[in-house]
Design a protein around this motif. Sequence first.
Motif, mmCIF file in Angstrom:
data_model
loop_
_atom_site.group_PDB
_atom_site.id
_atom_site.type_symbol
_atom_site.label_atom_id
_atom_site.label_comp_id
_atom_site.label_asym_id
_atom_site.label_seq_id
_atom_site.Cartn_x
_atom_site.Cartn_y
_atom_site.Cartn_z
ATOM 1 N N HIS A 74 -11.969 6.558 3.492
ATOM 2 C CA HIS A 74 -11.887 5.480 2.498
ATOM 3 C C HIS A 74 -10.536 5.535 1.773
ATOM 4 O O HIS A 74 -10.090 6.620 1.409
ATOM 5 C CB HIS A 74 -13.038 5.656 1.508
ATOM 6 N N GLN A 127 -8.495 -3.231 -5.664
ATOM 7 C CA GLN A 127 -9.347 -3.493 -4.489
ATOM 8 C C GLN A 127 -8.997 -4.819 -3.817
ATOM 9 O O GLN A 127 -9.107 -4.949 -2.605
ATOM 10 C CB GLN A 127 -10.823 -3.458 -4.899
ATOM 11 N N ASN A 128 -8.542 -5.784 -4.594
ATOM 12 C CA ASN A 128 -8.178 -7.064 -3.989
ATOM 13 C C ASN A 128 -6.822 -7.035 -3.299
ATOM 14 O O ASN A 128 -6.622 -7.710 -2.304
ATOM 15 C CB ASN A 128 -8.149 -8.177 -5.049
ATOM 16 N N GLU A 129 -5.885 -6.245 -3.844
ATOM 17 C CA GLU A 129 -4.517 -6.393 -3.351
ATOM 18 C C GLU A 129 -3.919 -5.146 -2.701
ATOM 19 O O GLU A 129 -2.996 -5.255 -1.916
ATOM 20 C CB GLU A 129 -3.600 -6.843 -4.493
ATOM 21 N N TYR A 130 -4.408 -3.971 -3.039
ATOM 22 C CA TYR A 130 -3.741 -2.761 -2.562
ATOM 23 C C TYR A 130 -4.638 -1.869 -1.722
ATOM 24 O O TYR A 130 -4.286 -0.735 -1.433
ATOM 25 C CB TYR A 130 -3.181 -1.972 -3.759
ATOM 26 N N PHE A 131 -5.764 -2.396 -1.320
ATOM 27 C CA PHE A 131 -6.756 -1.607 -0.603
ATOM 28 C C PHE A 131 -6.259 -1.201 0.781
ATOM 29 O O PHE A 131 -6.823 -0.306 1.409
ATOM 30 C CB PHE A 131 -8.043 -2.438 -0.485
ATOM 31 N N PHE A 132 -5.208 -1.845 1.262
ATOM 32 C CA PHE A 132 -4.715 -1.533 2.610
ATOM 33 C C PHE A 132 -3.854 -0.264 2.646
ATOM 34 O O PHE A 132 -3.533 0.232 3.713
ATOM 35 C CB PHE A 132 -3.938 -2.721 3.192
ATOM 36 N N TYR A 133 -3.481 0.254 1.474
ATOM 37 C CA TYR A 133 -2.775 1.545 1.472
ATOM 38 C C TYR A 133 -3.735 2.651 1.900
ATOM 39 O O TYR A 133 -4.755 2.867 1.243
ATOM 40 C CB TYR A 133 -2.284 1.919 0.067
ATOM 41 N N ALA A 134 -3.398 3.385 2.949
ATOM 42 C CA ALA A 134 -4.273 4.483 3.372
ATOM 43 C C ALA A 134 -4.261 5.586 2.316
ATOM 44 O O ALA A 134 -3.280 5.771 1.594
ATOM 45 C CB ALA A 134 -3.805 5.028 4.714
ATOM 46 N N GLN A 135 -5.350 6.301 2.218
ATOM 47 C CA GLN A 135 -5.440 7.467 1.352
ATOM 48 C C GLN A 135 -4.352 8.468 1.745
ATOM 49 O O GLN A 135 -4.042 8.630 2.922
ATOM 50 C CB GLN A 135 -6.841 8.088 1.518
#
Lengths: 462, 462
Positions: free
Chosen positions: A147, A332-340
């Motif tokens: 996640h 969550q809307n805009e930066y969720f694509f950054y991998a952990q």
Amino acid sequence: MLEITPKLDNQSEKPLYVQLYDYIKQEIKMGNLTPDIKLPSKRRLAAHLSLSQNTIEAAYEQLIAEGYLLSIPRKGYYVCELDQNLADSNGQQSANFIKEKPYQDPKFLYDFTQIGVDARSFPFGVFRKLTNDILRSENDRLLKLGHPQGDYDFRKAIAKYLYESRGVCCSPSQMIIGAGTQYLIRLLFQLLQEGIFAVEDPGYHRRHVAFEKWERVKMIPLDQEGMMVSRLEESGANIAFVTPSHQFPCGMIMPISRRMQLLHWANMGEGRYIIEDDYDSEFRYSGKPIPALQGLDTNEKVVYMGTFSKALLPSLRVSYMVLPKPLIEIYQNEYFFYAQTVSRMDQDLLRRFLEEGHWEKQISKMRVIYHKKRDILVTEIMKQFPDSAEIIGQDSGLHVLVRVNNGMTEQELIDQAGRFHSKVYPLSAYGSHDNKTVLLGYASLSEAEIHDAVKMLAEAWF
Amino acid sequence: MLEITPKLDNQSEKPLYVQLYDYIKQEIKMGNLTPDIKLPSKRRLAAHLSLSQNTIEAAYEQLIAEGYLLSIPRKGYYVCELDQNLADSNGQQSANFIKEKPYQDPKFLYDFTQIGVDARSFPFGVFRKLTNDILRSENDRLLKLGHPQGDYDFRKAIAKYLYESRGVCCSPSQMIIGAGTQYLIRLLFQLLQEGIFAVEDPGYHRRHVAFEKWERVKMIPLDQEGMMVSRLEESGANIAFVTPSHQFPCGMIMPISRRMQLLHWANMGEGRYIIEDDYDSEFRYSGKPIPALQGLDTNEKVVYMGTFSKALLPSLRVSYMVLPKPLIEIYQNEYFFYAQTVSRMDQDLLRRFLEEGHWEKQISKMRVIYHKKRDILVTEIMKQFPDSAEIIGQDSGLHVLVRVNNGMTEQELIDQAGRFHSKVYPLSAYGSHDNKTVLLGYASLSEAEIHDAVKMLAEAWF
């Protein structure tokens, strides 16, 4: 045993271990010590040269750090094959030669760094056991990318700890794990693009925030209780970075009244937030615990940040932040694509470390150890420095400030300590204009080293 | 054995494991399964319900991911204590309830993700052994915060590997380690603040670069050989992001002539750079190896990027970049205060993995396994799809593109596959307007699963 026969000069300005380091480096560069030669153990070389093992260790460590020696556990120290650049650096450099920028300075026997832990107490055994449990094929889910906010179970374990120990009240879903606090702060900047940032002056964030957002930073002075809210109000900033548990570097603990004022400020304007950096809240030696700002906040105004790097392991890059609802939504809307950025195995290791009670045990143990170190440091300073030193910010954390009233400036204090093989740190780096105060971190020095080092400082300064 | 007696409907649109997942979740929420109850093993529950173990596993995995179950190695599956938010989410939510944003979609039995590895081949034993060697008190230097660029020895081991396998010629001093390629790209943006960025269209960087620097991005179309240099020239950009080993997502390998043209372009203008992202160069199934652009460059014009996440372990966040001299100087002068983001123990683990030859062995082994999986995928598609599929980009990497000439649009292909419990990926996410092609990654599916999944797709699409 391999012959290592440096000419060492006890009278030289250069410490013995630097002389030894220079000698071995030169021997390697000249090809007298060739790759894969085994060096004598620290103990044997210390006996051979009639030096302390500490001296040998300091020299070897630096040679390892620079790539001249390799330390193989339970085998010993070996000469490395030089890469061309290291070899070249002895004269005939190519036009495009890129020099290694050194990170640590080898010139000091006693380093009062504020970044470090008591290495002797690190629970290697527990880490080994937990890692052995994790690295099994049943856990192949850990191979998959996890996640973006970090594994739910890990966030949940941190949330539970924060609730019990700091009064932080949050859902795991509003927490983001990241590889260090700097990383998370840069992510915050992305969430708060239109922010005007207020930082403590002097302060830790002054350096970092100012560096990245210099055109949008307001420096806010401190009084005895921390950031002055009246000055914050005047500044026009809407985002306030604070370290209420243990102001860095000055060490004051923000009282509850000031916390309420800060929250009031945040509630009085739209888009206002407080970033609460609780970097070393684990170590507190006197006074009652004060709940985190985050726990006092009822209006989704506080970002809470914490880290495992400070109290457990600086080289383990794991920090976390708790975002209030409006910010977690932007994330969550805009930066969720950054991998952990933290490896899942490290997350699982720390989760088990928390869940199985090791973290609490380790923190209790370290609190006793650091409390004792602090007592020794404070007592020794009081004993060694004739009436002319003042100790600031000793109630919590892993460093103190020492104001030295001997007429020297900050730079003179540092230089003079350096001549006595000791490294102390400038307060001016954090924006202080006090100019007669230095910072002494004590976590990574042993009790005996603290004794010796303070004696050195007394000689250096008086 | 605990009674788990869901009513499962074989005729339902909902896959069986989703039905099972729903049932167990409901039982936990209603308090019929209480915290610390042990669930039956996958094998036993599969026998009890006459389902395949895969179905049970899929349901359990999703429950674990969402925090309802806990998997304890060699013990079994336990019901977790619900946090209030999870419990609340059953109806009476507080006003400030923050919902967990799910990362993986549970609805698929076969997921052709391009992010994944063959879990069965992961060298758990080697990792365990190396970690046991590292986690010893002799290695206490690993507790200290290390060099911002990453440990010298680790960088040296990577540099040696890159030289031998990819013709990349660099000093460890010009390399920076970081927690993932996204992290390093964001650092690059800081070094190249005035850049105008050219990205492959379609392409991986199109999404990421465009997101952060949309006002300074030029989309450059591809021809058969990769990024079109004439269009790059016209665009006015000065920084070109390319994936020459295996263009993502289209899969072409950039021939040497195009590489030379690109380098020529870079040499013709001041401040021009090429970012070479060699994300999956390890897997190449036919044709001669072509040296990296970095190795062909004589003018300090290429940034080389690579990663351990793609070939070894997606959840291990370790990537690296090699900077040309002008950029490493900017970094060392201005950004050296950023702490390293990869834990030192992880660095040491990977260093030993490289130095002791495990990495090379693992890559050779994986190349055979992935080659075979690719062959099965390609053969099955050719066999199952009647004359109407075209496979693109199969010479290297861990995914292929399939253009399906059955009259369906990309979205119809994806939806229809979904109805047959299979997840395939859109090319439009990377900017393609082709609209009848989907992306199939095959690394994490087993050979048997690839067989079955292609049959499913044939049913879904024809």
